[in-house]
Design a protein around this motif. Structure first.
Motif, PDB file in Angstrom:
ATOM      1  N   ALA A  14      -2.001  50.979  62.129  1.00 21.58           N
ATOM      2  CA  ALA A  14      -0.988  49.939  62.361  1.00 21.58           C
ATOM      3  C   ALA A  14      -0.882  49.006  61.158  1.00 21.58           C
ATOM      4  O   ALA A  14       0.231  48.655  60.727  1.00 21.58           O
ATOM      5  CB  ALA A  14      -1.334  49.149  63.625  1.00 21.58           C
ATOM      6  N   VAL A  15      -2.022  48.614  60.587  1.00 18.99           N
ATOM      7  CA  VAL A  15      -2.004  47.748  59.406  1.00 18.99           C
ATOM      8  C   VAL A  15      -1.312  48.449  58.241  1.00 18.99           C
ATOM      9  O   VAL A  15      -0.502  47.853  57.528  1.00 18.99           O
ATOM     10  CB  VAL A  15      -3.443  47.323  59.026  1.00 18.99           C
ATOM     11  N   THR A  16      -1.601  49.727  58.054  1.00 19.27           N
ATOM     12  CA  THR A  16      -0.997  50.493  56.961  1.00 19.27           C
ATOM     13  C   THR A  16       0.514  50.598  57.126  1.00 19.27           C
ATOM     14  O   THR A  16       1.270  50.406  56.171  1.00 19.27           O
ATOM     15  CB  THR A  16      -1.629  51.894  56.886  1.00 19.27           C
ATOM     16  N   LEU A  17       0.973  50.890  58.344  1.00 14.75           N
ATOM     17  CA  LEU A  17       2.410  51.009  58.592  1.00 14.75           C
ATOM     18  C   LEU A  17       3.121  49.666  58.429  1.00 14.75           C
ATOM     19  O   LEU A  17       4.207  49.598  57.836  1.00 14.75           O
ATOM     20  CB  LEU A  17       2.660  51.590  59.978  1.00 14.75           C
ATOM     21  N   LEU A  18       2.523  48.595  58.935  1.00 17.25           N
ATOM     22  CA  LEU A  18       3.127  47.266  58.778  1.00 17.25           C
ATOM     23  C   LEU A  18       3.157  46.841  57.310  1.00 17.25           C
ATOM     24  O   LEU A  18       4.130  46.222  56.863  1.00 17.25           O
ATOM     25  CB  LEU A  18       2.378  46.243  59.618  1.00 17.25           C
ATOM     26  N   ALA A  19       2.109  47.183  56.573  1.00 19.63           N
ATOM     27  CA  ALA A  19       2.100  46.864  55.136  1.00 19.63           C
ATOM     28  C   ALA A  19       3.202  47.632  54.404  1.00 19.63           C
ATOM     29  O   ALA A  19       3.867  47.083  53.518  1.00 19.63           O
ATOM     30  CB  ALA A  19       0.738  47.194  54.534  1.00 19.63           C
ATOM     31  N   GLY A  20       3.414  48.886  54.777  1.00 25.19           N
ATOM     32  CA  GLY A  20       4.489  49.667  54.163  1.00 25.19           C
ATOM     33  C   GLY A  20       5.855  49.074  54.449  1.00 25.19           C
ATOM     34  O   GLY A  20       6.704  48.983  53.549  1.00 25.19           O
ATOM     35  N   LEU A  21       6.070  48.639  55.678  1.00 21.75           N
ATOM     36  CA  LEU A  21       7.343  47.995  56.013  1.00 21.75           C
ATOM     37  C   LEU A  21       7.489  46.656  55.300  1.00 21.75           C
ATOM     38  O   LEU A  21       8.591  46.287  54.871  1.00 21.75           O
ATOM     39  CB  LEU A  21       7.459  47.817  57.530  1.00 21.75           C
ATOM     40  N   GLY A  22       6.385  45.932  55.145  1.00 22.47           N
ATOM     41  CA  GLY A  22       6.419  44.669  54.406  1.00 22.47           C
ATOM     42  C   GLY A  22       6.769  44.880  52.946  1.00 22.47           C
ATOM     43  O   GLY A  22       7.539  44.116  52.360  1.00 22.47           O
TER      44      GLY A  22
END
Length: 146
Positions: A14-22
């Motif tokens: 989840a952190v990785t996906l949110l960082a990618g979207l950020g």
């Protein structure tokens, strides 16, 4: 270890996906800074943010984390480019019919393809560059007792 490395697998994902979207959002908003003056400092900043976030994703989850980050960031950047901003405004401008500075005309393409290229280059780097060793105290012992 950093807090995001100590999460369970679902939390790290989840952190990785949110960082990618950020990265996609911040990079898309920043990539045109300075382009009108032919000094693309916004594009350089967007690439730096992408590289740092990709480094963290690969350190957190290895190649799988990098792949997830690549998918999220490139899908986010291309999604913003295709669907635009509020009210249908274009956030990634590409193609001009009038004379404009080079980076004004090409910053959009450079961002959309560069966000992928930066991460593919990070994939080719040795995995030893992405290891974060556990913290040690002055005596060289692991303070967590592991």
């Amino acid at each position: 270890m950093p807090w995001s490395h100590r999460l369970p697998a679902a939390g790290r994902t989840a952190v990785t996906l949110l960082a990618g979207l950020g990265v996609a959002l911040v990079g898309t908003l920043a990539h045109r800074m300075g382009a009108s003056m032919n000094i693309p400092y916004g594009l350089a900043l967007a690439y730096a943010i992408t590289a740092l976030s990709t480094y963290c994703a690969r350190a957190r989850q290895g190649v799988t984390g990098l792949a997830l980050h690549l998918i999220a960031s490139s899908a986010g950047a291309w999604g913003i480019a295709l669907f635009g901003g509020p009210g249908g405004d274009a956030l990634v401008v590409a193609g001009f019919s009038t004379a404009a500075p080079f980076f004004s005309q090409h910053a959009g393409y450079a961002w959309l393809y560069g966000v992928i290229l930066v991460q593919v280059v990070m994939l080719a780097m040795p995995s030893s560059w992405f290891r974060i060793p556990p913290r040690r105290d002055a005596a060289g012992e692991d303070p967590s007792g592991r």
